[in-house]
Design an enzyme around this catalytic site. Structure first.
Site, short mmCIF file in Angstrom:
data_model
loop_
_atom_site.label_atom_id
_atom_site.label_comp_id
_atom_site.label_asym_id
_atom_site.label_seq_id
_atom_site.Cartn_x
_atom_site.Cartn_y
_atom_site.Cartn_z
N SER A 43 -0.29 12.22 7.93
CA SER A 43 -1.60 12.84 7.74
C SER A 43 -2.69 12.28 8.65
O SER A 43 -3.72 12.92 8.85
CB SER A 43 -2.05 12.68 6.28
OG SER A 43 -2.32 11.32 5.98
N LYS A 103 -7.18 7.62 4.65
CA LYS A 103 -7.84 8.75 5.31
C LYS A 103 -9.10 8.24 6.00
O LYS A 103 -9.46 7.07 5.90
CB LYS A 103 -8.23 9.84 4.31
CG LYS A 103 -7.12 10.32 3.39
CD LYS A 103 -6.08 11.15 4.09
CE LYS A 103 -5.02 11.61 3.09
NZ LYS A 103 -3.90 12.32 3.75
#
Length: 247
Positions: A43, A103
């Site tokens: 990701s 993230k």
């Protein structure tokens, strides 16, 4: 004979004492200073790859109960709290499952965040997005064939590369998200392949932050374990050693 037994017992006691002290020191370092993490998914490509091992600064944002091993719920809020900055790459606990995620901090409390035709907007203003070219390396993109790369520059000047795996994907157009007070909006740099605040993660409370990604200290490709030293000659990514985990 008795003297020999006493010496052996003394040596054993000293050895156990040294081991216990070393374990306590390691636990304190892991809890208060730096904790090693490995990247399990794609990701955050191209910034972070599966097989990257990095140190996370535990003191960057202060400490919550999520900073402790096994996250015992023994106190609420944060101690010596510091605010995450826009553009930080941070490890946090998923608001529901409490699984570790990593993230990039995109939206701060009170921000309005939206994706429009693949471009990021913050507070109704487009974030600078420049086409950088293409990467044709499956180890970086997880795709066979060239993938478009765009550099984003956030309002505070932080720049990083993002992948555009699929133009006009469902991730390229979203509703407008209004970040609540005390929460943050997180996104992966692999924009078309990231479960983040646009989807299942939602807004992340400050209390859930574990630490800020600091530096990659080891990296190995091909799904290999660091313990498989016979694979090091072909799979080690030496160019990623001691590389920044932020860009």
């Amino acid at each position: 004979m008795a003297e020999k037994i006493e010496k052996k017992q003394s040596t054993l006691s000293e050895t156990v004492s040294v081991i216990v002290q070393a374990l306590i020191l390691a636990l304190l370092i892991r809890t208060l200073l730096f904790q090693p993490f490995s990247i399990p998914s794609g990701s955050m490509r191209p910034t972070l790859l599966e097989g990257d091992y990095l140190f996370v600064s535990k003191f960057a944002y202060g400490y919550s109960h999520f900073s402790l091993p096994f996250s015992p719920d023994i106190f609420s809020g944060r101690i010596w709290s510091a605010s995450p900055q826009r553009g930080d790459v941070a490890v946090f606990k998923h608001p529901v499952s409490h699984v570790d995620y990593i993230k990039r901090v995109i939206g701060l409390p009170g921000d309005r965040v939206q994706m429009r035709n693949g471009q990021l907007f913050i507070n109704d203003k487009p974030v600078k997005r420049e086409y950088e070219g293409q990467i044709d390396n499956p180890d970086v993109t997880e795709r066979f064939g060239p993938v478009d790369v765009y550099k984003e520059t956030l309002p505070n000047g932080v720049s990083y590369d993002t992948l555009d795996l699929s133009p006009n994907s469902s991730a390229d157009n979203t509703r407008e998200f209004v970040v609540p007070e005390g929460h943050y909006f997180m996104m992966g740099d692999n924009r078309d392949n990231s479960n983040d605040s646009r989807f299942g993660v939602g807004y992340v409370p400050l209390e859930n932050f574990v630490g800020r990604a600091n530096i990659i200290f080891f990296s190995i490709a091909g799904g290999a374990s660091p313990l498989e030293i016979w694979r090091w000659p072909s799979e080690l990514r030496l160019d990623r050693f001691f590389h920044s985990a932020m860009k």
